[in-house]
Motif scaffolding. Sequence first.
Motif, PDB file in Angstrom:
ATOM      1  N   TYR A  92       5.647 -10.015  24.913  1.00  0.00           N
ATOM      2  CA  TYR A  92       5.857  -9.712  23.494  1.00  0.00           C
ATOM      3  C   TYR A  92       5.378 -10.857  22.613  1.00  0.00           C
ATOM      4  O   TYR A  92       5.513 -12.026  22.971  1.00  0.00           O
ATOM      5  CB  TYR A  92       7.347  -9.470  23.199  1.00  0.00           C
ATOM      6  N   LYS A  93       4.847 -10.502  21.472  1.00  0.00           N
ATOM      7  CA  LYS A  93       4.527 -11.474  20.427  1.00  0.00           C
ATOM      8  C   LYS A  93       5.594 -11.325  19.347  1.00  0.00           C
ATOM      9  O   LYS A  93       5.957 -10.201  18.986  1.00  0.00           O
ATOM     10  CB  LYS A  93       3.155 -11.209  19.826  1.00  0.00           C
ATOM     11  N   VAL A  94       6.084 -12.436  18.824  1.00  0.00           N
ATOM     12  CA  VAL A  94       7.143 -12.396  17.826  1.00  0.00           C
ATOM     13  C   VAL A  94       6.586 -12.798  16.464  1.00  0.00           C
ATOM     14  O   VAL A  94       5.986 -13.865  16.325  1.00  0.00           O
ATOM     15  CB  VAL A  94       8.309 -13.339  18.204  1.00  0.00           C
ATOM     16  N   LEU A  95       6.754 -11.917  15.484  1.00  0.00           N
ATOM     17  CA  LEU A  95       6.461 -12.241  14.081  1.00  0.00           C
ATOM     18  C   LEU A  95       7.790 -12.508  13.405  1.00  0.00           C
ATOM     19  O   LEU A  95       8.702 -11.689  13.496  1.00  0.00           O
ATOM     20  CB  LEU A  95       5.802 -11.053  13.365  1.00  0.00           C
ATOM     21  N   ARG A  96       7.898 -13.643  12.737  1.00  0.00           N
ATOM     22  CA  ARG A  96       9.139 -13.988  12.050  1.00  0.00           C
ATOM     23  C   ARG A  96       8.891 -14.063  10.553  1.00  0.00           C
ATOM     24  O   ARG A  96       7.925 -14.674  10.109  1.00  0.00           O
ATOM     25  CB  ARG A  96       9.672 -15.337  12.532  1.00  0.00           C
ATOM     26  N   PHE A  97       9.780 -13.439   9.795  1.00  0.00           N
ATOM     27  CA  PHE A  97       9.771 -13.527   8.338  1.00  0.00           C
ATOM     28  C   PHE A  97      11.141 -14.011   7.910  1.00  0.00           C
ATOM     29  O   PHE A  97      12.154 -13.510   8.404  1.00  0.00           O
ATOM     30  CB  PHE A  97       9.513 -12.153   7.694  1.00  0.00           C
ATOM     31  N   ASN A  98      11.171 -14.989   7.011  1.00  0.00           N
ATOM     32  CA  ASN A  98      12.479 -15.361   6.499  1.00  0.00           C
ATOM     33  C   ASN A  98      12.799 -14.482   5.299  1.00  0.00           C
ATOM     34  O   ASN A  98      11.917 -13.839   4.727  1.00  0.00           O
ATOM     35  CB  ASN A  98      12.576 -16.864   6.195  1.00  0.00           C
ATOM     36  N   THR A  99      14.062 -14.423   4.951  1.00  0.00           N
ATOM     37  CA  THR A  99      14.480 -13.525   3.878  1.00  0.00           C
ATOM     38  C   THR A  99      13.791 -13.861   2.562  1.00  0.00           C
ATOM     39  O   THR A  99      13.491 -12.965   1.778  1.00  0.00           O
ATOM     40  CB  THR A  99      16.005 -13.533   3.711  1.00  0.00           C
ATOM     41  N   GLY A 100      13.489 -15.125   2.334  1.00  0.00           N
ATOM     42  CA  GLY A 100      12.763 -15.523   1.122  1.00  0.00           C
ATOM     43  C   GLY A 100      11.364 -14.945   1.083  1.00  0.00           C
ATOM     44  O   GLY A 100      10.889 -14.499   0.036  1.00  0.00           O
ATOM     45  N   GLU A 101      10.670 -14.953   2.221  1.00  0.00           N
ATOM     46  CA  GLU A 101       9.330 -14.359   2.300  1.00  0.00           C
ATOM     47  C   GLU A 101       9.379 -12.868   1.976  1.00  0.00           C
ATOM     48  O   GLU A 101       8.526 -12.352   1.267  1.00  0.00           O
ATOM     49  CB  GLU A 101       8.754 -14.501   3.715  1.00  0.00           C
ATOM     50  N   LEU A 102      10.381 -12.196   2.522  1.00  0.00           N
ATOM     51  CA  LEU A 102      10.501 -10.757   2.268  1.00  0.00           C
ATOM     52  C   LEU A 102      10.705 -10.482   0.781  1.00  0.00           C
ATOM     53  O   LEU A 102      10.152  -9.521   0.256  1.00  0.00           O
ATOM     54  CB  LEU A 102      11.654 -10.158   3.068  1.00  0.00           C
ATOM     55  N   GLU A 103      11.498 -11.315   0.123  1.00  0.00           N
ATOM     56  CA  GLU A 103      11.733 -11.115  -1.312  1.00  0.00           C
ATOM     57  C   GLU A 103      10.505 -11.464  -2.136  1.00  0.00           C
ATOM     58  O   GLU A 103      10.143 -10.743  -3.051  1.00  0.00           O
ATOM     59  CB  GLU A 103      12.927 -11.943  -1.774  1.00  0.00           C
ATOM     60  N   ALA A 104       9.861 -12.581  -1.805  1.00  0.00           N
ATOM     61  CA  ALA A 104       8.738 -13.071  -2.610  1.00  0.00           C
ATOM     62  C   ALA A 104       7.454 -12.296  -2.364  1.00  0.00           C
ATOM     63  O   ALA A 104       6.648 -12.124  -3.277  1.00  0.00           O
ATOM     64  CB  ALA A 104       8.511 -14.560  -2.334  1.00  0.00           C
ATOM     65  N   SER A 105       7.236 -11.851  -1.127  1.00  0.00           N
ATOM     66  CA  SER A 105       5.964 -11.204  -0.788  1.00  0.00           C
ATOM     67  C   SER A 105       6.181 -10.078   0.213  1.00  0.00           C
ATOM     68  O   SER A 105       5.633 -10.091   1.317  1.00  0.00           O
ATOM     69  CB  SER A 105       4.996 -12.240  -0.213  1.00  0.00           C
ATOM     70  N   TYR A 106       6.960  -9.102  -0.180  1.00  0.00           N
ATOM     71  CA  TYR A 106       7.277  -7.976   0.696  1.00  0.00           C
ATOM     72  C   TYR A 106       6.010  -7.280   1.181  1.00  0.00           C
ATOM     73  O   TYR A 106       5.829  -7.059   2.370  1.00  0.00           O
ATOM     74  CB  TYR A 106       8.195  -6.997  -0.046  1.00  0.00           C
ATOM     75  N   ASN A 107       5.112  -6.946   0.253  1.00  0.00           N
ATOM     76  CA  ASN A 107       3.868  -6.263   0.636  1.00  0.00           C
ATOM     77  C   ASN A 107       3.030  -7.124   1.572  1.00  0.00           C
ATOM     78  O   ASN A 107       2.395  -6.614   2.488  1.00  0.00           O
ATOM     79  CB  ASN A 107       3.062  -5.858  -0.595  1.00  0.00           C
ATOM     80  N   GLY A 108       3.030  -8.430   1.353  1.00  0.00           N
ATOM     81  CA  GLY A 108       2.300  -9.335   2.229  1.00  0.00           C
ATOM     82  C   GLY A 108       2.854  -9.307   3.650  1.00  0.00           C
ATOM     83  O   GLY A 108       2.091  -9.363   4.627  1.00  0.00           O
ATOM     84  N   CYS A 109       4.163  -9.199   3.784  1.00  0.00           N
ATOM     85  CA  CYS A 109       4.782  -9.106   5.111  1.00  0.00           C
ATOM     86  C   CYS A 109       4.380  -7.808   5.798  1.00  0.00           C
ATOM     87  O   CYS A 109       4.033  -7.807   6.987  1.00  0.00           O
ATOM     88  CB  CYS A 109       6.301  -9.201   4.998  1.00  0.00           C
ATOM     89  N   ILE A 110       4.402  -6.708   5.058  1.00  0.00           N
ATOM     90  CA  ILE A 110       3.989  -5.410   5.623  1.00  0.00           C
ATOM     91  C   ILE A 110       2.525  -5.485   6.050  1.00  0.00           C
ATOM     92  O   ILE A 110       2.154  -5.028   7.136  1.00  0.00           O
ATOM     93  CB  ILE A 110       4.206  -4.263   4.610  1.00  0.00           C
ATOM     94  N   GLU A 111       1.681  -6.085   5.213  1.00  0.00           N
ATOM     95  CA  GLU A 111       0.260  -6.218   5.555  1.00  0.00           C
ATOM     96  C   GLU A 111       0.071  -7.052   6.814  1.00  0.00           C
ATOM     97  O   GLU A 111      -0.775  -6.731   7.654  1.00  0.00           O
ATOM     98  CB  GLU A 111      -0.503  -6.828   4.384  1.00  0.00           C
ATOM     99  N   GLU A 112       0.857  -8.110   6.983  1.00  0.00           N
ATOM    100  CA  GLU A 112       0.747  -8.938   8.185  1.00  0.00           C
ATOM    101  C   GLU A 112       1.109  -8.135   9.437  1.00  0.00           C
ATOM    102  O   GLU A 112       0.453  -8.242  10.470  1.00  0.00           O
ATOM    103  CB  GLU A 112       1.639 -10.175   8.071  1.00  0.00           C
ATOM    104  N   ILE A 113       2.130  -7.298   9.334  1.00  0.00           N
ATOM    105  CA  ILE A 113       2.509  -6.439  10.460  1.00  0.00           C
ATOM    106  C   ILE A 113       1.376  -5.463  10.769  1.00  0.00           C
ATOM    107  O   ILE A 113       0.987  -5.291  11.929  1.00  0.00           O
ATOM    108  CB  ILE A 113       3.821  -5.691  10.150  1.00  0.00           C
ATOM    109  N   LEU A 114       0.826  -4.838   9.740  1.00  0.00           N
ATOM    110  CA  LEU A 114      -0.273  -3.888   9.942  1.00  0.00           C
ATOM    111  C   LEU A 114      -1.495  -4.568  10.555  1.00  0.00           C
ATOM    112  O   LEU A 114      -2.155  -4.006  11.436  1.00  0.00           O
ATOM    113  CB  LEU A 114      -0.640  -3.210   8.622  1.00  0.00           C
ATOM    114  N   ARG A 115      -1.811  -5.793  10.107  1.00  0.00           N
ATOM    115  CA  ARG A 115      -2.936  -6.545  10.693  1.00  0.00           C
ATOM    116  C   ARG A 115      -2.678  -6.814  12.173  1.00  0.00           C
ATOM    117  O   ARG A 115      -3.564  -6.663  13.003  1.00  0.00           O
ATOM    118  CB  ARG A 115      -3.148  -7.860   9.950  1.00  0.00           C
TER     119      ARG A 115
END
Length: 137
Positions: A92-115
């Motif tokens: 498994y590969k683990v992607l970690r997002f902190n709660t601040g990242e989710l608030e500040a750049s939610y779409n960016g987090c979704i895009e990183e998952i899609l990439r």
Amino acid sequence: MPSGIGQSTISRARRLRRGMSDGERKLWSELREFRRWYGVHVRRQAPIGPYVVDFVIHESGLVIEVDGEHHFTPSGLSRDRVRDDWLAAQGYKVLRFNTGELEASYNGCIEEILRELGLMRDTPTPNLSPQGEGGRG
């Protein structure tokens, strides 16, 4: 019961599903639609061996974690490193997002998952003219 997963881990996963953090709930509202949009099955608060991960896409070997402030203490960082190493050894590969990242750049987090899933390019597709690539003669 899945092999290698104890009853206490399954019980913990059930408890965690009921008590998801705001960040996990927000991300889940998007990830649960991935099956309909992309044909990708995401599980939440899923047991893998002795651990319960926030989200997992088994087919892609991708684990997605939402980290609150307790993850950034010395002991939290150490636990996460051991856990990530164990998960990596299982493929498994683990992607970690902190709660601040989710608030500040939610779409960016979704895009990183899609990439990571190969469903989004790192750069936008160039506009092509009707004459083909480049469109200049």
